[in-house]
Design an enzyme around this catalytic site. Sequence first.
Site, short mmCIF file in Angstrom:
data_model
loop_
_atom_site.label_atom_id
_atom_site.label_comp_id
_atom_site.label_asym_id
_atom_site.label_seq_id
_atom_site.Cartn_x
_atom_site.Cartn_y
_atom_site.Cartn_z
N THR A 1 134.29 28.15 123.65
CA THR A 1 135.52 27.90 122.91
C THR A 1 136.75 28.16 123.75
OG1 THR A 1 134.41 28.42 120.85
CG2 THR A 1 136.78 28.56 120.82
N TYR B 1 136.95 21.79 116.45
CA TYR B 1 137.15 21.71 117.89
C TYR B 1 135.83 21.43 118.56
CZ TYR B 1 134.98 26.26 118.42
OH TYR B 1 134.07 27.29 118.42
N SER C 1 127.99 27.50 124.37
CA SER C 1 126.92 28.40 124.86
C SER C 1 125.65 28.30 124.04
CB SER C 1 127.42 29.84 124.95
OG SER C 1 127.63 30.39 123.68
N THR D 1 130.96 32.39 123.07
CA THR D 1 130.61 33.69 122.50
C THR D 1 129.23 33.69 121.82
OG1 THR D 1 131.70 33.20 120.41
CG2 THR D 1 133.04 34.24 122.12
N ASP D 2 128.72 32.50 121.45
CA ASP D 2 127.47 32.45 120.69
C ASP D 2 126.31 33.15 121.40
OD1 ASP D 2 128.80 31.02 118.78
OD2 ASP D 2 127.76 29.11 119.13
N LYS E 1 126.88 39.70 119.17
CA LYS E 1 127.82 38.98 118.30
C LYS E 1 127.46 39.27 116.86
CE LYS E 1 130.23 34.65 117.52
NZ LYS E 1 130.47 33.25 117.89
N GLU F 1 105.21 51.91 110.65
CA GLU F 1 104.03 51.50 109.87
C GLU F 1 103.01 50.73 110.70
OE1 GLU F 1 105.03 49.76 105.90
OE2 GLU F 1 107.08 50.16 106.54
N1 GLU Z 1 129.49 27.42 120.11
C1 GLU Z 1 130.57 27.85 120.93
C2 GLU Z 1 130.06 28.59 122.15
O1 GLU Z 1 129.37 29.56 122.09
C3 GLU Z 1 131.49 28.57 120.09
C4 GLU Z 1 131.53 30.02 120.20
C5 GLU Z 1 132.62 30.50 121.07
O2 GLU Z 1 132.73 30.22 122.25
O3 GLU Z 1 133.41 31.24 120.52
O4 GLU Z 1 130.35 28.16 123.23
#
Ligand code: GLU
Length: 348
Positions: A41, A51, A84, A117-118, A190, A297
Amino acid sequence: MKHKFQFFVFLTLAVLIIAPCQGKTSGNSLPKVHVIATGGTIAGTSTDIGYEAGKASIETILQAVPELTQYAELDYEQFCNIGSQDMNEAIWLSLAKRVNQVLESGLYDAVLISHGTDTMEETAFFLNLTTHSPKPVILVGAMRPSDAEDADGPLNMLKAVQTIVSPDAVGKEVMCCLGGRIYEAGSAFKNDTHSLNPISEVPADWHLPHNANTGFTIDSLEELPEVGIVYGYGSNSTVALEALVNAGCQGIVFAGVGDGNLNQATLDLASQAVQKGIMIVRSSRIAYGGVYTEGGEVDDEKLGFIASGSLNAQKSRILLMLALTATHDIDTIRSYFRHGVSTQQVNE
Ligand code: GLU
């Protein structure tokens, strides 16, 4: 003689102008940081519905933060430009090799990687286990696209550069920078789909900064062993587990319910998989608390399973893939999960 001297001056100037080849933002005696752009992103641009990640170039992203040149001399390369969610083992391997190459060149003090971020926590964890310089490596991302009025990428980028040029950054795990905060690879995950501060931390069982002694050697690897994840839920079907076994996975990680628990049909099938030589790791779909053999368990010793400790399923998968390049000895792999990989492991 004069011609020779002119040619020497010409050659020196040419080398200074051309190298390093990809791009450069300033020239002084500041710390040298190499930026490797992968997308996300932070490189996203707006569309009608929202986006699209991985569209803007790293040059554009860096130009939006002119202050960076006060802190570092930056080179950059566009390694890939993807969301990502499209990260994969082939990219992880070539990225780790590239980071090792950059830091071993002696030309740079640190590496900064722009990333979605994913799956940032997975790439950070992978790099922490496969890069062998103590020099700092940081991943930076954003939750708003680069062309948003209130884009968070520029401030995160500034924070990441400020962090990575500090002497305090040496001897840390691979770091992640989001929401203006810094996290280490072993504990970051995350935990929020939309917040500008989407990363939380779990207390990690082991803290192991990357250096010449730690992790796995990946120099000669072109691929990683197939390891799948099975998610746990009430009324758990065994269809996904059967599919992974039949697909020839060398390892399977469970994001089990609660304390890494599996229903009886799944337990039975998983212990049959162990008999076939498949490595089984029990992690949990619960973020905190970890999964341990002691006090639980499931009799991991008897069934031949491995408890994930504090690692979630996606990080357990990465550790298991790398572990299987070095050994098939269950006790050794158990010790990696329990204590980390403190002596560099060479592939079998
Ligand atoms: N799907 C995107 C990625 O991981 C969006 C998440 C992000 O970058 O904030 O590249």
